[in-house]
Design an enzyme around this catalytic site. Structure first.
Site, PDB file in Angstrom:
ATOM      1  N   HIS A 177      43.312  43.606  42.641  1.00 15.93           N
ATOM      2  CA  HIS A 177      44.701  43.339  42.262  1.00 15.93           C
ATOM      3  C   HIS A 177      44.937  41.833  42.123  1.00 15.93           C
ATOM      4  O   HIS A 177      45.511  41.371  41.133  1.00 15.93           O
ATOM      5  CB  HIS A 177      45.640  43.952  43.312  1.00 15.93           C
ATOM      6  CG  HIS A 177      47.068  43.612  43.123  1.00 15.93           C
ATOM      7  ND1 HIS A 177      47.902  44.359  42.329  1.00 15.93           N
ATOM      8  CD2 HIS A 177      47.816  42.593  43.623  1.00 15.93           C
ATOM      9  CE1 HIS A 177      49.106  43.812  42.345  1.00 15.93           C
ATOM     10  NE2 HIS A 177      49.086  42.740  43.125  1.00 15.93           N
ATOM     11  N   GLU A 178      44.497  41.062  43.100  1.00 16.71           N
ATOM     12  CA  GLU A 178      44.717  39.608  43.064  1.00 16.71           C
ATOM     13  C   GLU A 178      43.919  38.952  41.936  1.00 16.71           C
ATOM     14  O   GLU A 178      44.418  38.058  41.250  1.00 16.71           O
ATOM     15  CB  GLU A 178      44.373  38.973  44.407  1.00 16.71           C
ATOM     16  CG  GLU A 178      45.235  39.441  45.570  1.00 16.71           C
ATOM     17  CD  GLU A 178      46.731  39.212  45.389  1.00 16.71           C
ATOM     18  OE1 GLU A 178      47.145  38.394  44.533  1.00 16.71           O
ATOM     19  OE2 GLU A 178      47.504  39.866  46.110  1.00 16.71           O
TER      20      GLU A 178
ATOM     21  N   HIS B 153      45.692  39.380  38.686  1.00 17.39           N
ATOM     22  CA  HIS B 153      46.750  38.377  38.475  1.00 17.39           C
ATOM     23  C   HIS B 153      46.164  37.099  37.878  1.00 17.39           C
ATOM     24  O   HIS B 153      46.749  36.497  36.973  1.00 17.39           O
ATOM     25  CB  HIS B 153      47.431  38.012  39.796  1.00 17.39           C
ATOM     26  CG  HIS B 153      48.486  38.957  40.252  1.00 17.39           C
ATOM     27  ND1 HIS B 153      49.582  39.312  39.484  1.00 17.39           N
ATOM     28  CD2 HIS B 153      48.638  39.612  41.428  1.00 17.39           C
ATOM     29  CE1 HIS B 153      50.353  40.134  40.161  1.00 17.39           C
ATOM     30  NE2 HIS B 153      49.797  40.345  41.352  1.00 17.39           N
TER      31      HIS B 153
ATOM     32  N   GLU C 232      53.221  42.821  38.560  1.00 14.47           N
ATOM     33  CA  GLU C 232      52.593  43.562  39.663  1.00 14.47           C
ATOM     34  C   GLU C 232      52.021  44.887  39.176  1.00 14.47           C
ATOM     35  O   GLU C 232      50.901  45.262  39.547  1.00 14.47           O
ATOM     36  CB  GLU C 232      53.593  43.784  40.797  1.00 14.47           C
ATOM     37  CG  GLU C 232      54.008  42.526  41.513  1.00 14.47           C
ATOM     38  CD  GLU C 232      52.858  41.787  42.180  1.00 14.47           C
ATOM     39  OE1 GLU C 232      51.898  42.448  42.646  1.00 14.47           O
ATOM     40  OE2 GLU C 232      52.909  40.548  42.217  1.00 14.47           O
TER      41      GLU C 232
END
Length: 185
Positions: free
Chosen positions: A47-48, A51, A103
């Site tokens: 997830h990070e 980003h 997100e």
């Protein structure tokens, strides 16, 4: 953009992670106590990293710059009294929805990334449910939150699961991470 590294923060028991300028991922050790497998930690790291690869921070900086430009123009035309109304409206109507969109995008993209790195994407919705249970007492109403509600996030992940599973299987990853976890126990 390249990913430069990961740093563990051993101060406190915060259960969180973040992406930082320069392509770094920052993980608080409290997250390690919640992730019960490498696949669950891979969910958060994916997830990070998503980003970073999607350049969400740069998009938010650009958006902020443009909003500040509009605020300056409005200030010169309508004066200070109305500026706070525009500021509040821009946060509620533009900045927070954009943050929630980023997100959601990082959730789905992160599942694909974790799958390509041989972490089982089937654990991702469960990991976000687990994180949601921890945040439940601190969560503001969804329109005031920077993140979508966890139920919405897990639904989106389940709807995108087939693509992540295809990546996982085509990468030759089946059972690699479980064998690794069993080997280190």
């Amino acid at each position: 953009m390249s990913i430069q590294g990961c740093k563990l923060n051993t101060d406190g028991n915060r259960v969180t992670s973040a992406q930082l300028p320069g392509g770094k991922v920052y993980v608080f050790t409290g997250l390690l106590g919640v992730a019960s497998s490498p696949d669950e930690l891979g969910t958060v790291l994916g997830h990070e990293i998503a980003h970073i690869l999607a350049r969400h921070a740069a998009e938010k900086i650009t958006q902020g710059f443009l909003l500040n430009l509009v605020k300056l123009l409005l200030l010169s035309v309508i004066g200070f009294d109305m500026l706070h109304i525009f500021s509040t409206a821009s946060v509620l109507g533009l900045e927070l929805p954009f943050s929630r969109k980023c997100e959601s995008e990082a959730d789905v993209m992160g599942m694909t990334l974790m799958a390509r790195a041989c972490f089982d994407p089937r654990v991702a919705p469960g990991m976000f449910q687990k994180l949601g249970r921890l945040e439940r007492e601190y969560t503001p109403p969804s329109y005031l939150n920077t993140h979508p509600p966890h139920a919405e996030r897990t639904d989106n992940m389940r709807n995108s699961m087939q693509n992540a599973l295809n990546q996982y299987e085509s990468s030759g990853c089946t059972n690699i991470s479980s064998r690794f976890f069993n080997a280190i126990q």
